[in-house]
Write an enzyme that holds these catalytic residues in place. Structure first.
Site, PDB file in Angstrom:
ATOM      1  N   LYS A  69       0.449  -1.017  -0.274  1.00  0.00           N
ATOM      2  CA  LYS A  69       0.028  -0.058  -0.250  1.00  0.00           C
ATOM      3  C   LYS A  69       0.674   1.275  -0.286  1.00  0.00           C
ATOM      4  CE  LYS A  69      -4.323  -1.746   2.024  1.00  0.00           C
ATOM      5  NZ  LYS A  69      -5.337  -1.480   3.331  1.00  0.00           N
ATOM      6  N   ASN A  90      -4.820   2.222  -1.723  1.00  0.00           N
ATOM      7  CA  ASN A  90      -5.266   0.455  -2.282  1.00  0.00           C
ATOM      8  C   ASN A  90      -6.024   0.790  -3.198  1.00  0.00           C
ATOM      9  OD1 ASN A  90      -8.030   1.961  -1.170  1.00  0.00           O
ATOM     10  ND2 ASN A  90      -8.886   0.637  -0.299  1.00  0.00           N
ATOM     11  N   ASP A 105     -10.279   3.073   2.058  1.00  0.00           N
ATOM     12  CA  ASP A 105     -10.615   2.488   2.699  1.00  0.00           C
ATOM     13  C   ASP A 105     -11.507   2.565   3.878  1.00  0.00           C
ATOM     14  OD1 ASP A 105      -8.698  -0.141   2.884  1.00  0.00           O
ATOM     15  OD2 ASP A 105      -7.018   0.569   3.232  1.00  0.00           O
ATOM     16  N   GLY A 128      -7.614   2.575  17.654  1.00  0.00           N
ATOM     17  CA  GLY A 128      -6.619   1.897  16.606  1.00  0.00           C
ATOM     18  C   GLY A 128      -6.253   2.940  16.237  1.00  0.00           C
ATOM     19  N   ALA A 129      -5.155   2.520  15.575  1.00  0.00           N
ATOM     20  CA  ALA A 129      -3.939   3.488  15.342  1.00  0.00           C
ATOM     21  C   ALA A 129      -2.958   2.725  14.253  1.00  0.00           C
ATOM     22  CB  ALA A 129      -3.043   4.363  16.050  1.00  0.00           C
ATOM     23  N   GLY A 130      -3.867   1.711  13.367  1.00  0.00           N
ATOM     24  CA  GLY A 130      -2.830   1.281  11.967  1.00  0.00           C
ATOM     25  C   GLY A 130      -3.599   1.948  10.530  1.00  0.00           C
ATOM     26  N   GLY A 131      -2.825   1.141  10.084  1.00  0.00           N
ATOM     27  CA  GLY A 131      -3.315   1.983   8.057  1.00  0.00           C
ATOM     28  C   GLY A 131      -4.950   1.524   8.497  1.00  0.00           C
ATOM     29  N   ALA A 132      -5.608   0.443   8.554  1.00  0.00           N
ATOM     30  CA  ALA A 132      -7.106   1.319   8.342  1.00  0.00           C
ATOM     31  C   ALA A 132      -7.993   2.513   9.542  1.00  0.00           C
ATOM     32  CB  ALA A 132      -7.597  -0.283   9.031  1.00  0.00           C
ATOM     33  N   GLY A 246     -18.520  -4.657   9.577  1.00  0.00           N
ATOM     34  CA  GLY A 246     -16.873  -3.769   8.839  1.00  0.00           C
ATOM     35  C   GLY A 246     -17.798  -4.392   7.241  1.00  0.00           C
TER      36      GLY A 246
HETATM   37  P1  NDP Z   1      -2.518  -2.798  11.108  1.00  0.00           P
HETATM   38  O1  NDP Z   1      -2.192  -3.657  11.452  1.00  0.00           O
HETATM   39  O2  NDP Z   1      -1.898  -1.877  10.406  1.00  0.00           O
HETATM   40  O3  NDP Z   1      -2.568  -2.177  12.185  1.00  0.00           O
HETATM   41  C1  NDP Z   1      -3.558  -3.208  13.996  1.00  0.00           C
HETATM   42  C2  NDP Z   1      -3.853  -2.213  14.873  1.00  0.00           C
HETATM   43  O4  NDP Z   1      -4.719  -2.570  16.431  1.00  0.00           O
HETATM   44  C3  NDP Z   1      -3.303  -1.567  15.893  1.00  0.00           C
HETATM   45  O5  NDP Z   1      -4.085  -0.066  16.320  1.00  0.00           O
HETATM   46  C4  NDP Z   1      -2.929  -2.388  16.507  1.00  0.00           C
HETATM   47  O6  NDP Z   1      -2.117  -1.426  17.965  1.00  0.00           O
HETATM   48  C5  NDP Z   1      -4.056  -2.289  16.705  1.00  0.00           C
HETATM   49  N1  NDP Z   1      -4.660  -4.057  18.048  1.00  0.00           N
HETATM   50  C6  NDP Z   1      -3.514  -5.341  17.357  1.00  0.00           C
HETATM   51  N2  NDP Z   1      -3.790  -5.284  18.435  1.00  0.00           N
HETATM   52  C7  NDP Z   1      -3.850  -5.611  19.676  1.00  0.00           C
HETATM   53  C8  NDP Z   1      -4.555  -5.790  21.176  1.00  0.00           C
HETATM   54  N3  NDP Z   1      -4.718  -6.970  21.274  1.00  0.00           N
HETATM   55  N4  NDP Z   1      -5.324  -4.368  22.027  1.00  0.00           N
HETATM   56  C9  NDP Z   1      -5.228  -3.260  21.267  1.00  0.00           C
HETATM   57  N5  NDP Z   1      -5.174  -2.768  19.755  1.00  0.00           N
HETATM   58  C10 NDP Z   1      -4.144  -3.934  19.429  1.00  0.00           C
HETATM   59  O7  NDP Z   1      -3.918  -3.407  11.065  1.00  0.00           O
HETATM   60  P2  NDP Z   1      -4.829  -2.888   9.933  1.00  0.00           P
HETATM   61  O8  NDP Z   1      -4.823  -1.145  10.592  1.00  0.00           O
HETATM   62  O9  NDP Z   1      -5.089  -2.783   8.376  1.00  0.00           O
HETATM   63  O10 NDP Z   1      -6.325  -3.409  10.002  1.00  0.00           O
HETATM   64  C11 NDP Z   1      -6.815  -3.360  10.966  1.00  0.00           C
HETATM   65  C12 NDP Z   1      -8.192  -4.248  11.227  1.00  0.00           C
HETATM   66  O11 NDP Z   1      -9.333  -3.415  10.309  1.00  0.00           O
HETATM   67  C13 NDP Z   1      -7.850  -5.817  10.689  1.00  0.00           C
HETATM   68  O12 NDP Z   1      -8.757  -6.544  11.148  1.00  0.00           O
HETATM   69  C14 NDP Z   1      -8.571  -5.480   9.487  1.00  0.00           C
HETATM   70  O13 NDP Z   1      -9.439  -6.615   8.743  1.00  0.00           O
HETATM   71  C15 NDP Z   1      -9.493  -4.388   9.290  1.00  0.00           C
HETATM   72  N6  NDP Z   1     -10.017  -3.779   7.435  1.00  0.00           N
HETATM   73  C16 NDP Z   1     -11.155  -3.615   7.653  1.00  0.00           C
HETATM   74  C17 NDP Z   1     -11.396  -3.602   6.239  1.00  0.00           C
HETATM   75  C18 NDP Z   1     -12.872  -3.439   5.706  1.00  0.00           C
HETATM   76  O14 NDP Z   1     -13.021  -3.074   4.426  1.00  0.00           O
HETATM   77  N7  NDP Z   1     -13.958  -3.671   6.580  1.00  0.00           N
HETATM   78  C19 NDP Z   1     -10.594  -3.126   5.453  1.00  0.00           C
HETATM   79  C20 NDP Z   1      -8.873  -2.534   6.219  1.00  0.00           C
HETATM   80  C21 NDP Z   1      -8.540  -3.157   7.277  1.00  0.00           C
HETATM   81  P3  NDP Z   1      -0.688  -1.461  18.137  1.00  0.00           P
HETATM   82  O15 NDP Z   1      -0.836   0.247  17.337  1.00  0.00           O
HETATM   83  O16 NDP Z   1      -0.480  -0.796  20.036  1.00  0.00           O
HETATM   84  O17 NDP Z   1       0.508  -1.610  17.574  1.00  0.00           O
END
Ligand code: NDP
Length: 280
Positions: A69, A90, A105, A128-132, A246
């Site tokens: 991405k 994406n 997204d 959350g603060a990942g890619g999504a 979702g």
């Molecule tokens: P990333 O790996 O980029 O980010 C993961 C996030 O989850 C971070 O904020 C991470 O926190 C947090 N996390 C993971 N494990 C834990 C835990 N045990 N406790 C608390 N926080 C946790 O993933 P994405 O952002 O790419 O994806 C996240 C979700 O979004 C996935 O489930 C994916 O399937 C979903 N998604 C859905 C889409 C849709 O169309 N419905 C499209 C894209 C994604 P930390 O920063 O602290 O590690």
């Protein structure tokens, strides 16, 4: 990566049961669109060749997922507005000889959310603060949300999203540490879960959110599409909240992508049913 092609090539690929392929091909069939959407695995070292190949073969566009991405941007000719802010792509759209990167997204999420509530002027809590989460946060800000509180396990990633929002959009963003059980502040309008907690196969995992703090005037949305009814959404329904799942986010991304590529507005219900038929 998922490539979208007019009928100018033939491919021998093992057919995988890919949800995006299933829903987009269902829309093509339903609307009589003579297009194909196929899934191709591309290794990181082969990304440049894959994009060159897409150009050479005149493909109308493609989707790319993790790990491409961000890396794909180096091989494109331009970015849409939100993709430039998010810093990830994406969806790639051919415009003449140019390949333009878009990020659907967050736009898919906002489109799904709007069937229940307009984000304009709302107060939002985002887990959350990942890619999504980053993509969702930027699109919520561009859709006019007033405030976004980002709660994330790791402070560094959470603060990075907050800084991005405050620097590049008009929303007021702040970071809230997520240590132990998080209580959603009263007065919040929209609660968004965008971590990977509860994603198949860990369907019994529950984000550490105090569900007693959810009130019926809040809309609760979950980015997880598999399963569509997460434990969090079930708890929110039990509390009387309106919910957005979702699958809606995934389907609306597909609707936006197909519109970019073919110019046709496709029926989201057909796509949703195609996903449900996979028994996600
Ligand atoms: P990333 O790996 O980029 O980010 C993961 C996030 O989850 C971070 O904020 C991470 O926190 C947090 N996390 C993971 N494990 C834990 C835990 N045990 N406790 C608390 N926080 C946790 O993933 P994405 O952002 O790419 O994806 C996240 C979700 O979004 C996935 O489930 C994916 O399937 C979903 N998604 C859905 C889409 C849709 O169309 N419905 C499209 C894209 C994604 P930390 O920063 O602290 O590690």
């Amino acid at each position: 990566m998922n490539f979208l092609l007019p009928l100018t090539g033939s491919f021998a690929q093992p057919a995988a049961e890919n949800p995006t392929v299933a829903m987009i091909e269902a829309a093509f069939r339903h609307h009589g669109l003579d297009w194909r959407y196929i899934n191709v695995e591309v290794a990181p070292d082969d990304l440049a060749d894959a994009v060159r190949g897409a150009r050479a073969m005149g493909w109308r566009g493609f989707n790319c997922s993790i790990p491409h991405k961000v890396a794909v941007i180096d091989h494109l000719d331009g970015l849409g507005k939100s993709a430039a802010i998010i810093g990830a792509v994406n969806t790639i759209v051919r415009d003449g000889d140019r390949l333009i990167g878009e990020n659907t997204d967050g736009r898919g999420f906002v489109a799904a959310l709007k069937s229940v509530v307009d984000p304009a002027d709302k107060s939002v809590v985002l887990f959350g603060a990942g890619g999504a989460a980053r993509a969702v946060a930027v699109e919520m800000a561009l859709a006019g949300a007033a405030r976004i509180t980002v709660a994330n396990r790791s402070a560094g990633r959470g603060q990075a999203v907050v800084d991005l929002l405050n620097d590049r959009t008009d929303v007021h963003a702040s970071y809230a540490p997520w240590e132990g059980t998080f209580s959603v502040p009263s007065g919040s309008d929209i609660v968004i879960h965008a971590t990977s907690v509860g994603l198949y196969p860990d369907v019994n995992a529950m984000p550490d959110i105090d569900t007693d703090s959810l009130t019926q005037d809040m809309v609760v949305a979950d980015g997880i599409h598999n399963p569509p009814l997460t434990r969090l959404l079930q708890a929110a329904k039990d509390r009387g909240c309106k919910t957005v799942d979702g699958l809606g986010m995934l389907v609306q991304q597909g609707v936006i992508g197909v519109k970019y590529w073919t110019g046709v507005d496709v029926d989201s219900q057909v796509m949703r049913q195609a996903l449900l038929n996979l028994e996600l």
